[in-house]
Design a protein around this motif. Sequence first.
Motif, PDB file in Angstrom:
ATOM      1  N   ARG A 105      78.336 102.654  31.843  1.00 12.26           N
ATOM      2  CA  ARG A 105      76.976 102.801  31.325  1.00 12.26           C
ATOM      3  C   ARG A 105      76.732 104.265  31.015  1.00 12.26           C
ATOM      4  O   ARG A 105      76.978 105.130  31.856  1.00 12.26           O
ATOM      5  CB  ARG A 105      75.937 102.347  32.366  1.00 12.26           C
ATOM      6  CG  ARG A 105      76.055 100.887  32.692  1.00 12.26           C
ATOM      7  CD  ARG A 105      75.000 100.441  33.690  1.00 12.26           C
ATOM      8  NE  ARG A 105      75.271  99.049  34.041  1.00 12.26           N
ATOM      9  CZ  ARG A 105      74.566  98.348  34.907  1.00 12.26           C
ATOM     10  NH1 ARG A 105      73.533  98.904  35.517  1.00 12.26           N
ATOM     11  NH2 ARG A 105      74.870  97.093  35.164  1.00 12.26           N
ATOM     12  N   GLY A 158      71.941  94.022  43.669  1.00 14.32           N
ATOM     13  CA  GLY A 158      70.838  93.211  43.143  1.00 14.32           C
ATOM     14  C   GLY A 158      71.209  91.736  43.258  1.00 14.32           C
ATOM     15  O   GLY A 158      72.350  91.364  42.986  1.00 14.32           O
ATOM     16  N   PHE A 172      76.749 107.748  43.579  1.00  8.75           N
ATOM     17  CA  PHE A 172      75.698 106.735  43.562  1.00  8.75           C
ATOM     18  C   PHE A 172      75.469 106.233  42.138  1.00  8.75           C
ATOM     19  O   PHE A 172      75.361 105.037  41.890  1.00  8.75           O
ATOM     20  CB  PHE A 172      74.387 107.305  44.128  1.00  8.75           C
ATOM     21  CG  PHE A 172      73.250 106.318  44.073  1.00  8.75           C
ATOM     22  CD1 PHE A 172      73.098 105.382  45.075  1.00  8.75           C
ATOM     23  CD2 PHE A 172      72.349 106.307  43.013  1.00  8.75           C
ATOM     24  CE1 PHE A 172      72.074 104.447  45.028  1.00  8.75           C
ATOM     25  CE2 PHE A 172      71.322 105.376  42.950  1.00  8.75           C
ATOM     26  CZ  PHE A 172      71.186 104.442  43.960  1.00  8.75           C
TER      27      PHE A 172
HETATM   28  P1  ATP Z   1      69.527 100.961  38.400  1.00 14.05           P
HETATM   29  O1  ATP Z   1      68.151 100.344  38.351  1.00 14.05           O
HETATM   30  O2  ATP Z   1      69.810 101.786  39.653  1.00 14.05           O
HETATM   31  O3  ATP Z   1      69.976 101.612  37.143  1.00 14.05           O
HETATM   32  P2  ATP Z   1      70.496  98.342  37.908  1.00 14.05           P
HETATM   33  O4  ATP Z   1      69.413  97.527  38.528  1.00 14.05           O
HETATM   34  O5  ATP Z   1      70.563  98.522  36.454  1.00 14.05           O
HETATM   35  O6  ATP Z   1      70.556  99.765  38.624  1.00 14.05           O
HETATM   36  P3  ATP Z   1      72.466  96.346  38.162  1.00 14.05           P
HETATM   37  O7  ATP Z   1      72.585  96.133  36.719  1.00 14.05           O
HETATM   38  O8  ATP Z   1      71.710  95.359  38.997  1.00 14.05           O
HETATM   39  O9  ATP Z   1      71.880  97.797  38.444  1.00 14.05           O
HETATM   40  O10 ATP Z   1      73.920  96.582  38.745  1.00 14.05           O
HETATM   41  C1  ATP Z   1      74.367  95.980  39.926  1.00 14.05           C
HETATM   42  C2  ATP Z   1      74.954  97.003  40.874  1.00 14.05           C
HETATM   43  O11 ATP Z   1      75.928  97.823  40.213  1.00 14.05           O
HETATM   44  C3  ATP Z   1      73.938  97.994  41.416  1.00 14.05           C
HETATM   45  O12 ATP Z   1      73.253  97.446  42.516  1.00 14.05           O
HETATM   46  C4  ATP Z   1      74.818  99.156  41.820  1.00 14.05           C
HETATM   47  O13 ATP Z   1      75.385  98.964  43.096  1.00 14.05           O
HETATM   48  C5  ATP Z   1      75.904  99.131  40.770  1.00 14.05           C
HETATM   49  N1  ATP Z   1      75.612 100.110  39.720  1.00 14.05           N
HETATM   50  C6  ATP Z   1      74.807  99.943  38.644  1.00 14.05           C
HETATM   51  N2  ATP Z   1      74.780 101.050  37.881  1.00 14.05           N
HETATM   52  C7  ATP Z   1      75.600 101.944  38.494  1.00 14.05           C
HETATM   53  C8  ATP Z   1      76.001 103.290  38.198  1.00 14.05           C
HETATM   54  N3  ATP Z   1      75.575 103.902  37.109  1.00 14.05           N
HETATM   55  N4  ATP Z   1      76.850 103.904  39.048  1.00 14.05           N
HETATM   56  C9  ATP Z   1      77.310 103.274  40.158  1.00 14.05           C
HETATM   57  N5  ATP Z   1      76.974 102.015  40.481  1.00 14.05           N
HETATM   58  C10 ATP Z   1      76.131 101.351  39.671  1.00 14.05           C
END
Ligand code: ATP
Length: 458
Positions: free
Chosen positions: A193, A280, A203
């Motif tokens: 991303r 999530g 993190f």
């Molecule tokens: P955020 O709101 O923090 O951007 P998100 O809700 O978009 O996260 P999800 O799409 O639910 O995140 O992704 C599921 C999991 O993947 C997250 O709970 C996290 O543990 C991991 N994750 C998401 N984005 C990242 C990132 N940029 N770096 C590391 N881990 C990530």
Amino acid sequence: MSGTTEDKVTLDEVVALCKRRGFIFQSSEIYGGLGSTYDYGHYGVLLKNNVKAEWWREVVQERDDMVALDAAILMHPRVWEASGHLEGFTDPLVQCLGKCKKRWREDHVREQQLGGEDAEGEIRCPECGGELSEPRQFNLMFETHMGPTKESGSEIYLRPETAQGIFVNFKNVLQFARKKPPFGIAQIGKAFRNEITPGNFIFRTREFEQMEIEFFVTPDDAPEWHKRWMDERMRWYTELGIREDHLRLREHGPDELSHYSSATSDIEYLFPMGFSELEGIANRGDFDLRQHAKFSGEKLEYVDSASGDRYVPHVIEPSAGADRAMLAFMVDAYDREEVEGRERVVLRLHPRLAPVKVAVLPLVNKDGQPEKAREIYEALRGRMPAEYDTGGSIGKRYRRQDEIGTPWGVTVDHQTMEDDTVTLRDRDSLEQTRIAVAELAGELERRLAEPWSSPKPR
Ligand code: ATP
């Protein structure tokens, strides 16, 4: 005497430990580094592998309603049209119009400055206090081109989540797995991303690993399974040693829900920067299967051969980050204490997560002790990750093992040479017991299989 002196852990301390002991390096460091991108060294690889192995064990090996999948990172571009990512996988970007010109995620700045992602009111640049631009939607997908030319139509994307690889394989898996709802597909893999503001070490990075499950159920059962998965996933973290009061479940408000979700709860961990998402757990309804059926023309449904009933299953998605989980385990494990007038840093990791389970150390570098220690080490390493270390004073060698979280230490001393016993040291209690070499491997395996909880204060 030992005793924990301080519970507050800073991210800087964990970062310093990772660097000092070679867990994690800055990517492309000799070229000045690539922002918020990291490489994992020896202990980092072992620790992250253990996190992933514990996930596989829990969600696949110890269940009979789950199968594994490993889909490619590159997918047909139509996937991202169907999933809604091309249109909607965006974050609101604001730019500082003042001095620093930095870019920020509007929702994060609102949260920090006004207490809520959607809170109304004026926000300012967190760096220089400057005015901020109007938000614009920024798509987080990394785009690249397939094939030798960059002509239009050759654009493809690095997957921003592993989930879509599961949905597009729903039919394949259904055919071969001999499963019917409720059943799930589990996958671990890289996701990418183009985050506006990566940070807080591993993190939030632009390249990371996800551990995702899509669990297919009958529509009526979806709310019940959503609840069940929240409980199961919370239990996974606590059984691996995360202190319960450092974890919480937070339900998304109606404004926060993604376009596909009817309910989502996040498992949050109390990181040094505050409670933040670890995993999530969403109830995605039938959105994904219906979208892919519409865009691909394939029927994506379950047909009950006995009753002839057909329906599009609903999906519960527990989606976790492997790197983020590893960071939480490290933060939760990091401890300092004073032992006999000296401070020691110790990673109180669950033994099953610890990169190395046992270190075998000769007390002195003579009298046959190194050879004997090496022999014990070679017998152990086929059964569990072990280390043999002769370098430096015994205290220094133990401090090194404490910092990488090795739960047990074996010392070979003069008595070993006489009666074939060694001392077995416990990382957390510092207790030393004498044990026959012949019983060592069995005793360590017994301890590894035992339940464990953190000795750090609640
Ligand atoms: P955020 O709101 O923090 O951007 P998100 O809700 O978009 O996260 P999800 O799409 O639910 O995140 O992704 C599921 C999991 O993947 C997250 O709970 C996290 O543990 C991991 N994750 C998401 N984005 C990242 C990132 N940029 N770096 C590391 N881990 C990530």
